[in-house]
Design a protein around this motif. Structure first.
Motif, PDB file in Angstrom:
ATOM      1  N   ILE A 454       0.841  -1.206   0.000  1.00 45.07           N
ATOM      2  CA  ILE A 454       0.000   0.000   0.000  1.00 45.07           C
ATOM      3  C   ILE A 454       0.873   1.252   0.000  1.00 45.07           C
ATOM      4  O   ILE A 454       0.582   2.228  -0.721  1.00 45.07           O
ATOM      5  CB  ILE A 454      -0.955  -0.015   1.231  1.00 45.07           C
ATOM      6  CG1 ILE A 454      -2.062  -1.057   1.021  1.00 45.07           C
ATOM      7  CG2 ILE A 454      -1.569   1.375   1.466  1.00 45.07           C
ATOM      8  CD1 ILE A 454      -2.959  -1.262   2.233  1.00 45.07           C
ATOM      9  N   ARG A 455       1.964   1.228   0.770  1.00 47.16           N
ATOM     10  CA  ARG A 455       2.872   2.379   0.792  1.00 47.16           C
ATOM     11  C   ARG A 455       3.546   2.566  -0.566  1.00 47.16           C
ATOM     12  O   ARG A 455       3.695   3.693  -1.061  1.00 47.16           O
ATOM     13  CB  ARG A 455       3.923   2.200   1.890  1.00 47.16           C
ATOM     14  CG  ARG A 455       3.368   2.371   3.309  1.00 47.16           C
ATOM     15  CD  ARG A 455       4.468   2.593   4.321  1.00 47.16           C
ATOM     16  NE  ARG A 455       5.375   1.459   4.419  1.00 47.16           N
ATOM     17  CZ  ARG A 455       5.180   0.422   5.211  1.00 47.16           C
ATOM     18  NH1 ARG A 455       4.086   0.371   5.983  1.00 47.16           N
ATOM     19  NH2 ARG A 455       6.043  -0.578   5.267  1.00 47.16           N
ATOM     20  N   LEU A 456       3.973   1.452  -1.185  1.00 48.02           N
ATOM     21  CA  LEU A 456       4.605   1.539  -2.502  1.00 48.02           C
ATOM     22  C   LEU A 456       3.611   2.064  -3.541  1.00 48.02           C
ATOM     23  O   LEU A 456       3.977   2.856  -4.427  1.00 48.02           O
ATOM     24  CB  LEU A 456       5.127   0.164  -2.928  1.00 48.02           C
ATOM     25  CG  LEU A 456       6.312  -0.392  -2.120  1.00 48.02           C
ATOM     26  CD1 LEU A 456       6.626  -1.824  -2.546  1.00 48.02           C
ATOM     27  CD2 LEU A 456       7.547   0.498  -2.309  1.00 48.02           C
ATOM     28  N   GLU A 459       3.251   5.805  -3.059  1.00 51.23           N
ATOM     29  CA  GLU A 459       4.403   6.512  -3.643  1.00 51.23           C
ATOM     30  C   GLU A 459       4.263   6.584  -5.162  1.00 51.23           C
ATOM     31  O   GLU A 459       4.568   7.625  -5.778  1.00 51.23           O
ATOM     32  CB  GLU A 459       5.703   5.797  -3.268  1.00 51.23           C
ATOM     33  CG  GLU A 459       6.080   5.933  -1.794  1.00 51.23           C
ATOM     34  CD  GLU A 459       7.306   5.116  -1.439  1.00 51.23           C
ATOM     35  OE1 GLU A 459       7.994   4.627  -2.379  1.00 51.23           O
ATOM     36  OE2 GLU A 459       7.590   4.951  -0.238  1.00 51.23           O
ATOM     37  N   ALA A 460       3.818   5.480  -5.777  1.00 57.41           N
ATOM     38  CA  ALA A 460       3.632   5.465  -7.238  1.00 57.41           C
ATOM     39  C   ALA A 460       2.580   6.487  -7.657  1.00 57.41           C
ATOM     40  O   ALA A 460       2.752   7.208  -8.652  1.00 57.41           O
ATOM     41  CB  ALA A 460       3.233   4.063  -7.695  1.00 57.41           C
ATOM     42  N   ARG A 461       1.506   6.589  -6.908  1.00 56.20           N
ATOM     43  CA  ARG A 461       0.449   7.554  -7.239  1.00 56.20           C
ATOM     44  C   ARG A 461       0.950   8.987  -7.067  1.00 56.20           C
ATOM     45  O   ARG A 461       0.625   9.875  -7.864  1.00 56.20           O
ATOM     46  CB  ARG A 461      -0.778   7.304  -6.353  1.00 56.20           C
ATOM     47  CG  ARG A 461      -1.453   5.983  -6.653  1.00 56.20           C
ATOM     48  CD  ARG A 461      -2.541   5.666  -5.665  1.00 56.20           C
ATOM     49  NE  ARG A 461      -3.782   6.400  -5.928  1.00 56.20           N
ATOM     50  CZ  ARG A 461      -4.856   6.304  -5.168  1.00 56.20           C
ATOM     51  NH1 ARG A 461      -4.849   5.516  -4.119  1.00 56.20           N
ATOM     52  NH2 ARG A 461      -5.937   6.997  -5.470  1.00 56.20           N
ATOM     53  N   THR A 468       1.833   1.554 -12.362  1.00 54.83           N
ATOM     54  CA  THR A 468       2.307   0.726 -11.246  1.00 54.83           C
ATOM     55  C   THR A 468       1.258   0.661 -10.139  1.00 54.83           C
ATOM     56  O   THR A 468       1.008  -0.403  -9.553  1.00 54.83           O
ATOM     57  CB  THR A 468       3.627   1.280 -10.687  1.00 54.83           C
ATOM     58  OG1 THR A 468       4.612   1.254 -11.716  1.00 54.83           O
ATOM     59  CG2 THR A 468       4.110   0.449  -9.501  1.00 54.83           C
ATOM     60  N   SER A 469       0.638   1.804  -9.869  1.00 57.51           N
ATOM     61  CA  SER A 469      -0.409   1.851  -8.831  1.00 57.51           C
ATOM     62  C   SER A 469      -1.544   0.887  -9.158  1.00 57.51           C
ATOM     63  O   SER A 469      -1.976   0.105  -8.299  1.00 57.51           O
ATOM     64  CB  SER A 469      -0.942   3.288  -8.731  1.00 57.51           C
ATOM     65  OG  SER A 469      -2.111   3.319  -7.958  1.00 57.51           O
ATOM     66  N   ASP A 470      -2.007   0.930 -10.395  1.00 53.22           N
ATOM     67  CA  ASP A 470      -3.115   0.061 -10.791  1.00 53.22           C
ATOM     68  C   ASP A 470      -2.703  -1.409 -10.800  1.00 53.22           C
ATOM     69  O   ASP A 470      -3.490  -2.294 -10.468  1.00 53.22           O
ATOM     70  CB  ASP A 470      -3.624   0.451 -12.184  1.00 53.22           C
ATOM     71  CG  ASP A 470      -4.328   1.802 -12.172  1.00 53.22           C
ATOM     72  OD1 ASP A 470      -4.631   2.292 -11.060  1.00 53.22           O
ATOM     73  OD2 ASP A 470      -4.547   2.366 -13.264  1.00 53.22           O
ATOM     74  N   ARG A 471      -1.458  -1.662 -11.172  1.00 51.90           N
ATOM     75  CA  ARG A 471      -0.975  -3.051 -11.214  1.00 51.90           C
ATOM     76  C   ARG A 471      -0.953  -3.662  -9.813  1.00 51.90           C
ATOM     77  O   ARG A 471      -1.362  -4.814  -9.625  1.00 51.90           O
ATOM     78  CB  ARG A 471       0.424  -3.084 -11.830  1.00 51.90           C
ATOM     79  CG  ARG A 471       0.964  -4.509 -11.979  1.00 51.90           C
ATOM     80  CD  ARG A 471       2.354  -4.504 -12.584  1.00 51.90           C
ATOM     81  NE  ARG A 471       2.910  -5.845 -12.604  1.00 51.90           N
ATOM     82  CZ  ARG A 471       4.183  -6.119 -12.887  1.00 51.90           C
ATOM     83  NH1 ARG A 471       5.029  -5.135 -13.177  1.00 51.90           N
ATOM     84  NH2 ARG A 471       4.612  -7.363 -12.892  1.00 51.90           N
TER      85      ARG A 471
END
Length: 495
Positions: A454-456, A459-461, A468-471
């Motif tokens: 969730i943290r990663l 950060e992507a968002r 990356t967020s959607d993946r």
């Protein structure tokens, strides 16, 4: 192996409040009926305790070498709100609220029931009949009771005549209730019911025009009384007299009392030799109730998606916790109690892992393996006393740890005996599962891993890396982990 020939099993019989030596009607065979769930909602933890308790009974009887026919019903019709003779069918009400078919409700929550009990490693019953699948049998029993004069029909409904029945044999023998006291403590119906007496209960109810679930009968289009289904299904699959009938303590009156009355009125004799009742489960010292919020569902325990527990707990740990109390005692469910059970469960599994890899020495020192094994049997023979059995298992754990530390040894013969016995009682009888082998033990690591993702994702968002967020979100969803974005951040749930 016919171990039952060498072991004297005693069962606490709710009918007389005493432990009795178990003597089946037919040698080597046991007929057992347990009242199953009304499938109108997710199965709650108190019900799970009852079904785990009778899974223990089923497992031990099979371990002793009995051939067991275990019948557990599904109530999918006829159970009105508040266990009354008036009101709305629970399943039909749920269907109306959700605007779906009643059988969709039944299917959804029957699947949930089976999935939950599978997680707890319960064995399936031999037969799992449904109320709607046995309407004809229920109508036939009503006809028989009417012919015997213990029921009456009025305005399309049929009621059991409790007062008349009580003149021939006692109504209230299981619950210890006196019919005169029941009459004295019951308010007058003021003409709001067709029943002759408030104690009378429905065998068949005429359906109101808006009532969805209905079947044709000689008296009306309607539906059977809740109590009748268990009498119909138990006698069909186990006979007019069978060995064991079980259920939760809350079913003793009126449900089981009515079952006895129906069967005796129909067949002229008591239907069951041993009545068994599992006690209730409380949560943090209080009765579990959805209305007060003092409630938790099994899946919320497994996922950690709740406000009551500090972490997720594996189903095997919850089962171990439940079996640490005798089935007839009240058990309080709490975070501290589960944490303590988890530690004990892990100690037991670690000892079994070491024992499986252990090499024998010259002799056994300080541990009577054969005597210990019989003490385990003695515990289970004493009305399925699982907490005492577990205490004996930890005697073995203590000895195994002494061997591990070089303070004791064990001969080849005793090592074989100890391995076989501890496996039989831990896995076959108690029905525990080695979480390190099944992967269930990883539940306490799951929140940390998901929080990292969730943290990663956050950060992507923030970096506008929406691919990356959607993946991350989509691949977690494939694994059954749903992310929920809210004002206070992202949470997750496991399906």
């Amino acid at each position: 192996m016919q171990l039952y020939r060498d072991q004297k099993l005693k069962i606490y019989n709710s009918l007389n409040g005493q432990k009795e030596v178990f003597e089946p009607i037919n040698e080597g065979h046991v007929g057992m009926y347990v009242c199953g769930p009304t499938v109108y909602n997710y199965v709650h933890l108190g019900n799970c305790r009852t079904f785990i308790s009778f899974d223990l009974v089923f497992r031990y009887l099979r371990h002793l070498g009995y051939k067991v026919r275990y019948v557990r019903n599904i109530t999918d019709a006829g159970h009105l709100e508040n266990d009354a003779d008036e009101g709305e069918d629970r399943i039909a009400k749920k269907a109306r609220l959700e605007q779906i078919e009643p059988m969709e409700v039944v299917q959804r929550y029957t699947v949930d029931f089976h999935n939950t009990l599978n997680r707890f490693n319960n064995l399936p019953p031999s037969i799992e009949p449904t109320a709607t699948g046995h309407i004809i049998e229920q109508i036939d029993i009503i006809k028989e009771i009417l012919d015997k004069g213990f029921a009456y029909e009025i305005n399309g409904s049929v009621y059991f005549d409790v007062i008349k029945f009580n003149k021939t044999t006692r109504y209230g023998k299981l619950s210890g209730r006196n019919i005169e006291d029941l009459i004295h403590n019951t308010r007058e119906l003021d003409g709001q019911s067709d029943k002759k007496s408030p104690q009378d209960f429905a065998l068949w109810k005429k359906a109101e025009p808006q009532h969805i679930m209905r079947w044709p009968s000689p008296w009306s289009d309607g539906f059977p009384g809740w109590h009748l289904e268990c009498t119909a299904m138990s006698t069909k699959y186990l006979g007019e007299k069978f060995d064991i009938h079980g259920g939760g303590m809350d079913l003793k009156f009126p449900h089981h009392e009515c079952e006895i009355a129906q069967a005796e009125a129909c067949n002229g004799h008591s239907p069951v030799n041993y009545w068994m009742h599992a006690n209730m489960l409380t949560l943090n010292g209080k009765k579990m109730a959805k209305s007060t919020g003092n409630n938790i569902l099994p899946n919320e325990i497994f996922t950690g998606d709740n406000t009551i527990l500090s972490k997720p707990f594996a189903p095997a740990v919850v089962r171990f916790f439940i079996l640490q109390a005798h089935y007839r005692s009240v058990l309080d469910f709490s975070n501290d109690a589960l944490l303590a059970s988890e530690k004990g469960f892990n100690r037991l599994m670690e000892a079994i892992h070491f024992l499986d890899e252990l090499q024998a020495s010259q002799e056994t020192r300080g541990f009577d393996t054969a005597g210990w094994k019989q003490k385990c049997y003695d515990a289970m023979n004493d009305d399925f006393n699982s907490p005492v059995l577990i205490a004996h298992l930890f005697e073995a754990v203590k000895f195994v740890n002494q061997v591990r530390e070089g303070k004791a040894g064990i001969s080849a013969a005793d090592l074989t005996l100890l391995k076989e016995a501890i496996h039989a009682f831990t896995f076959d009888v108690l029905g525990l599962v080695d979480t390190s082998a099944s992967g269930e033990g990883d539940t306490d690591k799951l929140p940390g891993v998901v929080e990292l993702l969730i943290r990663l994702r956050a950060e992507a968002r923030a970096n506008k890396d929406f691919a990356t967020s959607d993946r991350i979100r989509d691949e977690l969803a494939v694994m059954g982990i749903q992310l929920k974005d809210g004002k206070e951040g992202t949470t997750f749930s496991v399906s």
